[in-house]
Every structure is written in structure tokens, then in C-alpha cells.
Design an enzyme around this catalytic site. Structure first.
Site, mmCIF file in Angstrom:
data_model
loop_
_atom_site.group_PDB
_atom_site.id
_atom_site.type_symbol
_atom_site.label_atom_id
_atom_site.label_comp_id
_atom_site.label_asym_id
_atom_site.label_seq_id
_atom_site.Cartn_x
_atom_site.Cartn_y
_atom_site.Cartn_z
ATOM 1 N N HIS A 8 10.180 2.444 -1.761
ATOM 2 C CA HIS A 8 9.495 3.674 -2.153
ATOM 3 C C HIS A 8 8.170 3.821 -1.423
ATOM 4 O O HIS A 8 7.667 2.871 -0.842
ATOM 5 C CB HIS A 8 9.267 3.735 -3.670
ATOM 6 C CG HIS A 8 8.331 2.692 -4.195
ATOM 7 N ND1 HIS A 8 8.777 1.514 -4.729
ATOM 8 C CD2 HIS A 8 6.975 2.648 -4.275
ATOM 9 C CE1 HIS A 8 7.743 0.792 -5.127
ATOM 10 N NE2 HIS A 8 6.628 1.457 -4.844
ATOM 11 N N ARG A 12 -0.978 8.783 -5.138
ATOM 12 C CA ARG A 12 -1.730 9.049 -6.361
ATOM 13 C C ARG A 12 -1.824 10.557 -6.547
ATOM 14 O O ARG A 12 -2.080 11.285 -5.584
ATOM 15 C CB ARG A 12 -3.123 8.435 -6.271
ATOM 16 C CG ARG A 12 -3.096 6.930 -6.368
ATOM 17 C CD ARG A 12 -4.494 6.314 -6.286
ATOM 18 N NE ARG A 12 -4.412 4.886 -6.452
ATOM 19 C CZ ARG A 12 -4.140 4.035 -5.461
ATOM 20 N NH1 ARG A 12 -3.940 4.488 -4.245
ATOM 21 N NH2 ARG A 12 -4.071 2.744 -5.693
ATOM 22 N N GLU A 59 7.031 7.237 -5.535
ATOM 23 C CA GLU A 59 6.358 6.827 -6.773
ATOM 24 C C GLU A 59 5.103 7.681 -6.924
ATOM 25 O O GLU A 59 4.198 7.622 -6.090
ATOM 26 C CB GLU A 59 5.976 5.356 -6.705
ATOM 27 C CG GLU A 59 5.149 4.889 -7.877
ATOM 28 C CD GLU A 59 4.616 3.471 -7.692
ATOM 29 O OE1 GLU A 59 3.690 3.099 -8.446
ATOM 30 O OE2 GLU A 59 5.105 2.736 -6.804
ATOM 31 N N ASN A 63 -3.412 8.038 -12.611
ATOM 32 C CA ASN A 63 -4.439 7.294 -13.349
ATOM 33 C C ASN A 63 -5.004 8.239 -14.402
ATOM 34 O O ASN A 63 -5.441 9.341 -14.080
ATOM 35 C CB ASN A 63 -5.532 6.814 -12.393
ATOM 36 C CG ASN A 63 -4.998 5.759 -11.445
ATOM 37 O OD1 ASN A 63 -4.510 4.736 -11.871
ATOM 38 N ND2 ASN A 63 -5.067 6.037 -10.153
ATOM 39 N N HIS A 78 2.336 11.712 6.523
ATOM 40 C CA HIS A 78 3.174 12.616 5.756
ATOM 41 C C HIS A 78 4.435 11.912 5.273
ATOM 42 O O HIS A 78 4.767 10.828 5.727
ATOM 43 C CB HIS A 78 3.568 13.836 6.607
ATOM 44 C CG HIS A 78 4.342 13.480 7.840
ATOM 45 N ND1 HIS A 78 3.736 13.259 9.055
ATOM 46 C CD2 HIS A 78 5.669 13.262 8.052
ATOM 47 C CE1 HIS A 78 4.659 12.942 9.957
ATOM 48 N NE2 HIS A 78 5.835 12.931 9.369
ATOM 49 N N GLU A 126 6.811 16.779 5.828
ATOM 50 C CA GLU A 126 7.461 17.334 7.018
ATOM 51 C C GLU A 126 8.928 17.612 6.715
ATOM 52 O O GLU A 126 9.610 16.788 6.105
ATOM 53 C CB GLU A 126 7.370 16.350 8.184
ATOM 54 C CG GLU A 126 8.019 16.853 9.450
ATOM 55 C CD GLU A 126 7.953 15.866 10.591
ATOM 56 O OE1 GLU A 126 8.087 16.291 11.744
ATOM 57 O OE2 GLU A 126 7.777 14.647 10.333
#
Length: 133
Positions: A8, A12, A59, A63, A78, A126
Site C-alpha cells: 500500500h 495523511r 491507506e 490523525n 503522485h 495521474e
């Protein structure tokens, strides 16, 4: 043969629900799993096009209670997705509310047809036209 497998990519996100909506409703991914970590005050949501055992996924890390949006620094480039008809795809994504930041067309110094969109946090995605999809 390598014993490694790409699992993965983690990014964030500032607004988890807005990001989940973008990746699932606009890009057609599915939420594969979601885990809250109360002691660490964060949530991980994995999204993708298929089971994690056979596919690379994204993922989304949230936070809890971030004060400001994240910056992307100078190193991140990207994410890339293959699509069968990039012009039609961009029209559909635009109609769904996606921000097209580079209209479809041949890449500079090449013939591959590409476009770029942005997710709610400004991450570039992209799109690469693949006639075999």
C-alpha cells in the site's frame, strides 16, 4: 523472483470522510477496512479496487483533531491509475466534482496519454490511458 510485494501507499488526510467519499464515490474504490486507534488518536482506512491479498491499496491516515491541512513536501509525486478511455473518464470525473489539474493529452516528450486530478487534500493522481483495460 523477488520475495517482496507492494502492499500500500499511505497518505495523511485532513478530513477523513471527505477523503473516503472522494476515493469511493468518485474513483470507485471500496473501503476494505477501517481501524480506530484511540490510544494513538488516529484512524486508518484502507481503500482499493480489490482484496489486499492480491492488490496494492491506499491507506488513508487520519490523525484526530488536526489543526491545519498537511503539506506534501518536495518529495511526493503522485498516485497513478490506469483507465481505458481517458477523455471519457475525465468528463465523468469532472461531472462528479473532481478537480482536473492537467487535462488529458500526450505527455511531454512521449506519446502516452495522461491527465492529472487532485483529491480533497491536494494529492495528485495521474490517470494513464491503457487500451487493454
Amino acid at each position: 523472483m523477488s520475495q517482496f510485494r507492494f502492499l500500500h501507499t499511505m497518505i495523511r488526510v485532513f478530513d477523513l470522510e471527505k477523503s473516503i467519499s472522494f476515493y469511493t464515490e468518485i474513483l470507485g474504490m471500496k473501503v476494505l477496512r477501517r481501524t480506530d486507534y484511540p490510544d494513538g488518536k488516529f484512524t486508518n482506512v484502507f481503500v482499493g479496487y480489490g482484496d489486499e491479498n492480491a492488490n496494492t491499496v491506499v491507506e488513508l491516515t487520519y490523525n484526530w483533531d488536526p489543526e491545519t491541512p498537511y503539506t506534501h513536501g518536495s518529495g511526493f509525486g503522485h498516485l497513478a491509475l490506469g483507465v481505458p478511455d481517458i477523455y471519457k473518464t475525465c468528463d465523468e470525473l469532472r461531472a462528479a466534482g473532481a478537480a482536473i489539474c492537467r487535462e488529458p493529452g500526450p505527455m511531454k516528450h512521449g506519446t502516452t496519454v495522461i491527465a492529472f486530478i487532485e483529491d480533497p487534500d491536494g494529492y495528485k493522481i495521474e490517470l494513464i490511458e491503457e487500451k487493454t483495460i
